[in-house]
Design a protein around this motif. Structure first.
Motif, PDB file in Angstrom:
ATOM      1  N   ASP A 151       0.816  -1.218   0.000  1.00 46.87           N
ATOM      2  CA  ASP A 151       0.000   0.000   0.000  1.00 46.87           C
ATOM      3  C   ASP A 151       0.850   1.268   0.000  1.00 46.87           C
ATOM      4  OD1 ASP A 151       0.929   0.177   2.603  1.00 46.87           O
ATOM      5  OD2 ASP A 151      -1.058   0.383   3.508  1.00 46.87           O
ATOM      6  N   GLY A 152       2.179   1.135  -0.170  1.00 49.29           N
ATOM      7  CA  GLY A 152       3.057   2.291  -0.299  1.00 49.29           C
ATOM      8  C   GLY A 152       3.669   2.809   0.987  1.00 49.29           C
ATOM      9  N   HIS A 153       3.433   2.164   2.119  1.00 48.26           N
ATOM     10  CA  HIS A 153       4.047   2.589   3.391  1.00 48.26           C
ATOM     11  C   HIS A 153       5.540   2.268   3.329  1.00 48.26           C
ATOM     12  CE1 HIS A 153       5.113   2.556   7.648  1.00 48.26           C
ATOM     13  NE2 HIS A 153       4.116   3.422   7.794  1.00 48.26           N
ATOM     14  N   LYS A 154       6.384   3.256   3.687  1.00 48.76           N
ATOM     15  CA  LYS A 154       7.838   3.083   3.625  1.00 48.76           C
ATOM     16  C   LYS A 154       8.430   3.122   5.019  1.00 48.76           C
ATOM     17  CE  LYS A 154       7.985   5.146  -0.902  1.00 48.76           C
ATOM     18  NZ  LYS A 154       8.182   6.368  -1.656  1.00 48.76           N
ATOM     19  N   SER A 155       9.280   2.145   5.310  1.00 51.16           N
ATOM     20  CA  SER A 155       9.965   2.077   6.592  1.00 51.16           C
ATOM     21  C   SER A 155      11.463   1.982   6.322  1.00 51.16           C
ATOM     22  CB  SER A 155       9.491   0.857   7.371  1.00 51.16           C
ATOM     23  OG  SER A 155      10.176   0.763   8.594  1.00 51.16           O
ATOM     24  N   VAL A 156      12.209   2.983   6.801  1.00 51.23           N
ATOM     25  CA  VAL A 156      13.654   3.034   6.605  1.00 51.23           C
ATOM     26  C   VAL A 156      14.337   2.656   7.915  1.00 51.23           C
ATOM     27  CG1 VAL A 156      15.621   4.518   6.037  1.00 51.23           C
ATOM     28  CG2 VAL A 156      13.423   4.849   4.857  1.00 51.23           C
ATOM     29  N   THR A 157      15.224   1.653   7.854  1.00 54.20           N
ATOM     30  CA  THR A 157      15.986   1.214   9.016  1.00 54.20           C
ATOM     31  C   THR A 157      17.462   1.420   8.706  1.00 54.20           C
ATOM     32  OG1 THR A 157      14.301  -0.452   9.491  1.00 54.20           O
ATOM     33  CG2 THR A 157      16.448  -0.711  10.579  1.00 54.20           C
ATOM     34  N   MET A 158      18.067   2.382   9.417  1.00 61.05           N
ATOM     35  CA  MET A 158      19.463   2.737   9.162  1.00 61.05           C
ATOM     36  C   MET A 158      20.407   1.829   9.942  1.00 61.05           C
ATOM     37  SD  MET A 158      19.250   5.463   7.164  1.00 61.05           S
ATOM     38  CE  MET A 158      20.894   6.130   7.219  1.00 61.05           C
ATOM     39  N   ALA A 159      21.430   1.325   9.271  1.00 69.22           N
ATOM     40  CA  ALA A 159      22.548   0.683   9.951  1.00 69.22           C
ATOM     41  C   ALA A 159      23.571   1.767  10.275  1.00 69.22           C
ATOM     42  CB  ALA A 159      23.178  -0.392   9.078  1.00 69.22           C
ATOM     43  N   HIS A 160      23.750   2.680   9.330  1.00 68.20           N
ATOM     44  CA  HIS A 160      24.665   3.811   9.486  1.00 68.20           C
ATOM     45  C   HIS A 160      24.322   4.814   8.400  1.00 68.20           C
ATOM     46  CE1 HIS A 160      28.327   6.111  10.056  1.00 68.20           C
ATOM     47  NE2 HIS A 160      28.509   6.059   8.760  1.00 68.20           N
ATOM     48  N   GLY A 161      24.235   6.092   8.748  1.00 64.52           N
ATOM     49  CA  GLY A 161      24.015   7.084   7.714  1.00 64.52           C
ATOM     50  C   GLY A 161      23.301   8.326   8.177  1.00 64.52           C
ATOM     51  N   SER A 162      22.734   9.027   7.205  1.00 67.52           N
ATOM     52  CA  SER A 162      22.085  10.311   7.469  1.00 67.52           C
ATOM     53  C   SER A 162      20.946  10.516   6.480  1.00 67.52           C
ATOM     54  CB  SER A 162      23.107  11.441   7.311  1.00 67.52           C
ATOM     55  OG  SER A 162      23.570  11.475   5.965  1.00 67.52           O
ATOM     56  N   ARG A 163      20.182  11.577   6.730  1.00 69.05           N
ATOM     57  CA  ARG A 163      19.154  11.952   5.763  1.00 69.05           C
ATOM     58  C   ARG A 163      19.151  13.461   5.625  1.00 69.05           C
ATOM     59  NH1 ARG A 163      14.866  10.680  10.023  1.00 69.05           N
ATOM     60  NH2 ARG A 163      13.986  12.732  10.474  1.00 69.05           N
ATOM     61  N   THR A 164      18.899  13.919   4.407  1.00 73.95           N
ATOM     62  CA  THR A 164      18.842  15.339   4.090  1.00 73.95           C
ATOM     63  C   THR A 164      17.424  15.662   3.659  1.00 73.95           C
ATOM     64  OG1 THR A 164      21.143  15.285   3.345  1.00 73.95           O
ATOM     65  CG2 THR A 164      19.795  17.152   2.606  1.00 73.95           C
ATOM     66  N   ASP A 165      16.830  16.673   4.284  1.00 72.79           N
ATOM     67  CA  ASP A 165      15.464  17.110   3.991  1.00 72.79           C
ATOM     68  C   ASP A 165      15.496  18.033   2.776  1.00 72.79           C
ATOM     69  OD1 ASP A 165      12.956  18.347   3.908  1.00 72.79           O
ATOM     70  OD2 ASP A 165      12.825  18.549   6.078  1.00 72.79           O
ATOM     71  N   LEU A 166      15.089  17.527   1.620  1.00 73.31           N
ATOM     72  CA  LEU A 166      15.118  18.318   0.393  1.00 73.31           C
ATOM     73  C   LEU A 166      14.040  19.394   0.376  1.00 73.31           C
ATOM     74  CD1 LEU A 166      15.896  15.543  -2.236  1.00 73.31           C
ATOM     75  CD2 LEU A 166      17.481  17.113  -1.106  1.00 73.31           C
ATOM     76  N   CYS A 167      12.916  19.166   1.039  1.00 76.44           N
ATOM     77  CA  CYS A 167      11.874  20.194   1.119  1.00 76.44           C
ATOM     78  C   CYS A 167      12.438  21.437   1.787  1.00 76.44           C
ATOM     79  CB  CYS A 167      10.649  19.673   1.869  1.00 76.44           C
ATOM     80  SG  CYS A 167       9.819  18.296   1.076  1.00 76.44           S
ATOM     81  N   ALA A 168      13.174  21.254   2.880  1.00 77.99           N
ATOM     82  CA  ALA A 168      13.789  22.376   3.586  1.00 77.99           C
ATOM     83  C   ALA A 168      14.856  23.044   2.725  1.00 77.99           C
ATOM     84  CB  ALA A 168      14.379  21.918   4.913  1.00 77.99           C
ATOM     85  N   ARG A 169      15.616  22.242   1.990  1.00 72.53           N
ATOM     86  CA  ARG A 169      16.682  22.790   1.138  1.00 72.53           C
ATOM     87  C   ARG A 169      16.119  23.739   0.080  1.00 72.53           C
ATOM     88  NH1 ARG A 169      21.965  19.964   0.852  1.00 72.53           N
ATOM     89  NH2 ARG A 169      22.377  19.882   3.072  1.00 72.53           N
ATOM     90  N   ILE A 170      15.020  23.327  -0.583  1.00 71.42           N
ATOM     91  CA  ILE A 170      14.503  24.183  -1.658  1.00 71.42           C
ATOM     92  C   ILE A 170      13.625  25.315  -1.125  1.00 71.42           C
ATOM     93  CG2 ILE A 170      14.750  22.449  -3.455  1.00 71.42           C
ATOM     94  CD1 ILE A 170      11.715  21.971  -3.238  1.00 71.42           C
ATOM     95  N   ALA A 171      13.105  25.176   0.088  1.00 72.20           N
ATOM     96  CA  ALA A 171      12.286  26.231   0.661  1.00 72.20           C
ATOM     97  C   ALA A 171      13.115  27.485   0.911  1.00 72.20           C
ATOM     98  CB  ALA A 171      11.638  25.766   1.964  1.00 72.20           C
ATOM     99  N   GLY A 172      14.363  27.314   1.305  1.00 72.77           N
ATOM    100  CA  GLY A 172      15.212  28.455   1.610  1.00 72.77           C
ATOM    101  C   GLY A 172      16.169  28.822   0.493  1.00 72.77           C
ATOM    102  N   ALA A 173      16.148  28.082  -0.599  1.00 77.14           N
ATOM    103  CA  ALA A 173      17.094  28.325  -1.692  1.00 77.14           C
ATOM    104  C   ALA A 173      16.581  29.410  -2.638  1.00 77.14           C
ATOM    105  CB  ALA A 173      17.319  27.025  -2.469  1.00 77.14           C
ATOM    106  N   ARG A 174      17.510  30.022  -3.329  1.00 78.36           N
ATOM    107  CA  ARG A 174      17.164  30.999  -4.363  1.00 78.36           C
ATOM    108  C   ARG A 174      17.396  30.345  -5.721  1.00 78.36           C
ATOM    109  NH1 ARG A 174      18.706  36.871  -2.396  1.00 78.36           N
ATOM    110  NH2 ARG A 174      18.579  36.509  -0.172  1.00 78.36           N
TER     111      ARG A 174
END
Length: 175
Positions: A151-174
């Protein structure tokens, strides 16, 4: 070169951790073939507060089908290659070029579910209430597993890493 070696080591480790993948692929496994990404658009509120468009700037992704279901559809597929996606806020033109050049081994279920074993960055979109991450667009980078239910539900389980919020990146970008 280091990323490729890490990706291959991760895919190998994931394959060995899964009993169904422990044996080598059958001799009939296909060759590497292009797996191009298509441009996409999402309306305001679906992933970000603003309407967003994504289009590949660099797309050298290839895939190899390792095994198939009895009906012939792909079951286990490896993906690798460079992918840079320009994510743009359509109203303002503000954008961020996102490196999504990770490598993955994806197991496709016959019910439409997917299990991703990933090394490196991948672009992940989450709808409201459809994931263990908040609604948004992310570059998830590192070593992790992502389960996508039928049904499209996504579950991310990190062993090691990071995530970058692209919505926030483009909201403040010119633009």
């Amino acid at each position: 070169m280091r990323r490729t070696a890490l990706a291959l080591a991760t895919v190998t480790a994931c394959a060995l951790a899964s009993p169904a993948l422990a044996s080598p692929p059958p001799p009939s496994a296909g060759a590497w073939e292009p797996a191009p990404s298509q441009p996409w658009e999402v309306a305001a509120g679906e992933r970000c507060d603003v309407a967003v468009r994504g289009e590949p700037l660099v797309d050298e992704v290839v895939r190899r089908v390792l095994s198939r279901h009895p009906d012939g559809s792909p079951k286990d597929v490896a993906y690798k290659g460079d992918l840079v996606v320009r994510v743009t806020a359509t109203a303002t033109g503000a954008f961020h070029d996102a490196d999504a050049s990770g490598s993955a081994l994806v197991r496709y279920g016959t019910d439409g579910s997917q299990s991703w074993y990933v090394s490196g960055p991948v672009l992940v979109g989450i709808a409201e209430g459809k994931g263990n991450l908040p609604r948004g667009l992310y570059i998830v980078d590192g070593v992790y597993r992502m389960e996508i239910s039928s049904d499209g539900h996504k579950s991310v389980t990190m062993a090691h890493g990071s995530r970058t919020d692209l919505c926030a990146r483009i909201a403040g970008a010119r633009p």
